[in-house]
Motif scaffolding. Structure first.
Motif, PDB file in Angstrom:
ATOM      1  N   GLY A 252       0.803  -1.220   0.000  1.00  0.00           N
ATOM      2  CA  GLY A 252       0.000   0.000   0.000  1.00  0.00           C
ATOM      3  C   GLY A 252       0.836   1.270   0.000  1.00  0.00           C
ATOM      4  O   GLY A 252       1.442   1.619   1.012  1.00  0.00           O
ATOM      5  N   ILE A 253       0.907   1.949  -1.127  1.00  0.00           N
ATOM      6  CA  ILE A 253       1.611   3.228  -1.222  1.00  0.00           C
ATOM      7  C   ILE A 253       0.624   4.355  -0.936  1.00  0.00           C
ATOM      8  O   ILE A 253      -0.450   4.429  -1.539  1.00  0.00           O
ATOM      9  N   LEU A 254       0.979   5.203   0.028  1.00  0.00           N
ATOM     10  CA  LEU A 254       0.121   6.328   0.413  1.00  0.00           C
ATOM     11  C   LEU A 254       0.495   7.576  -0.371  1.00  0.00           C
ATOM     12  O   LEU A 254       1.677   7.913  -0.498  1.00  0.00           O
ATOM     13  N   ARG A 255      -0.528   8.239  -0.866  1.00  0.00           N
ATOM     14  CA  ARG A 255      -0.341   9.554  -1.478  1.00  0.00           C
ATOM     15  C   ARG A 255      -1.185  10.545  -0.691  1.00  0.00           C
ATOM     16  O   ARG A 255      -2.273  10.211  -0.235  1.00  0.00           O
ATOM     17  N   PRO A 256      -0.709  11.760  -0.515  1.00  0.00           N
ATOM     18  CA  PRO A 256      -1.427  12.691   0.364  1.00  0.00           C
ATOM     19  C   PRO A 256      -2.772  13.127  -0.221  1.00  0.00           C
ATOM     20  O   PRO A 256      -2.926  13.242  -1.428  1.00  0.00           O
TER      21      PRO A 256
END
Length: 395
Positions: free
Chosen positions: A299-303
């Motif tokens: 899971g890559i988080l982007r703001p």
């Protein structure tokens, strides 16, 4: 608010250039791994009040409610619940997991009853706190996070065509997910050291021949020859973050940072259980009790940007909250006043926080309830705009 003076930790895996380049100073020639911003007793930030420089921890201890706000103290106690860092990995960090809160409290109490000194090298639990963490990339950032699907790991190991890895391939195919991952990791970490050293060398040579997909493991074997963590790493997802992307690491999730510069925030704890890629203590039975043997996407988080311009990295914990402001020249100041304590860190350009101007790597502590507005500082030396990371709590 108070400008912070922060300690840089010279761990051996640190980059010799990344933090110096961000700060705009000459490299020392020595590794610079982490710059700590917070009140951790190991290296508290320092600030000046009434012409006297004092550790932030001492300032908070003198007036917890005044510095942290009553809501923060009621929820977390009289301490700053998070630690903010600049992290610069020039070599891989140890492969590790962190306990959940109940496990940390139980483990800490057991070691206290056993009379093991907190600073003993074989001590596992340094405090009764959990240690969720978030890493946000400032440069391309490589890491390992969470287990791959067993079949995918089996294919990767099989492609190496190393005889001593074939039993692991069979186990990964033969059992349900949790049992397969548990059995293989246990076998790797408890293997005969000499046999495992030979397996790692053969696997690294094969990985070098195979190229791109296996390249990270060649580097691991170079830094940690013979270490079982090299084989354990092949069970994990390889993740590359681009600048601005982030990764959250919850309890029981095996992970390691490999290379890159990032902003890291975590609950204020020292509890780490290591799987490998380290000369430090590895407590295999306790590690296997803590690890969550679950495969999945890391899971890559982007703001997520709010109407106020705040870009928030959403996480499931309350001990920290990280967000970012990209400040354009001439734009109206952003109001960051809050009832919780804050640390503001500039990572690019120049930013004004109240009457203070911050350059890259500079930070301030903002006590709860103190009025604070941020904006891009007046352009200078070809620099226009600025980026501020905001660290606080949910209370």
């Amino acid at each position: 608010m108070d400008r912070l003076s922060n300690t840089v930790r010279p761990y051996a895996w640190g980059s010799t250039t990344a933090i110096a380049d961000l700060l705009g100073v000459a490299p020392t020639g020595e590794p610079q791994a982490e710059m700590w911003m917070g009140a951790h007793p190991g290296a508290p930030s320092r600030l000046t009040r009434d012409d006297v420089e004092r550790p932030l921890s001492e300032v908070i201890d003198a007036d917890p409610a005044g510095e942290l706000g009553t809501a923060t103290v009621e929820k977390f106690g009289p301490r700053l619940p998070f630690l903010l860092k600049l992290l610069a990995a020039g070599a891989p960090l140890s492969l590790q997991v962190h306990p959940d809160l109940a496990q940390a409290q139980e483990g800490y109490a057991a070691e206290e009853r056993a009379g093991i000194p907190v600073d003993a090298p074989h001590r596992t639990y340094k405090d009764p706190q959990h240690k969720p963490e978030l890493i946000c990339a400032l440069t391309p950032f490589d890491g390992l996070c969470g287990f791959r699907e067993p079949a995918v790991s089996a294919d990767l190991l099989a492609a190496l065509d190393v005889d001593s890895l074939k039993p692991y391939v069979d186990l990964l195919h033969a059992h349900p997910e949790e049992a397969a991952l548990r059995e293989v990791l246990t076998a790797v970490l408890t293997a005969d050291p000499e046999e495992m050293s030979a397996t790692v060398a053969a696997a690294a040579a094969a990985a070098e021949r195979l190229g791109a997909e296996h390249a990270p493991y060649v580097g691991l074997a170079h830094h940690y020859p013979g270490d079982p963590g090299v084989i354990a790493a092949m069970l994990l997802n390889h993740v590359r973050l681009q600048p601005g992307e982030a990764m959250f690491l919850g309890a029981g999730v095996p992970h390691a940072y490999l290379s890159g510069l990032g902003v890291e925030i975590m609950a204020n704890s020292d509890n780490v259980l290591r799987c490998g890629l380290t000369p430090k203590h590895v407590d295999v039975p306790e590690l296997l009790r803590i690890v969550r043997f679950e495969a999945g996407d890391p899971g890559i988080l982007r703001p997520e940007e709010s109407p106020s311009g705040e870009e928030v990295y959403d996480t499931p914990v309350d001990e920290f909250r990280l967000s970012r402001y990209v400040l354009a020249p001439g734009a109206a100041p952003r109001d960051l006043t809050a009832h919780t304590p804050q640390i503001l860190l500039c990572t690019a350009g120049r930013a004004a926080a109240g009457d203070l101007t911050l350059g890259p790597g500079e930070s301030v502590f903002v006590p709860a309830g103190e009025d604070v507005h941020v904006s891009a500082a007046a352009p200078g030396a070809g620099v226009a705009g600025g980026t501020i990371f905001r660290a606080t709590v949910v209370a």
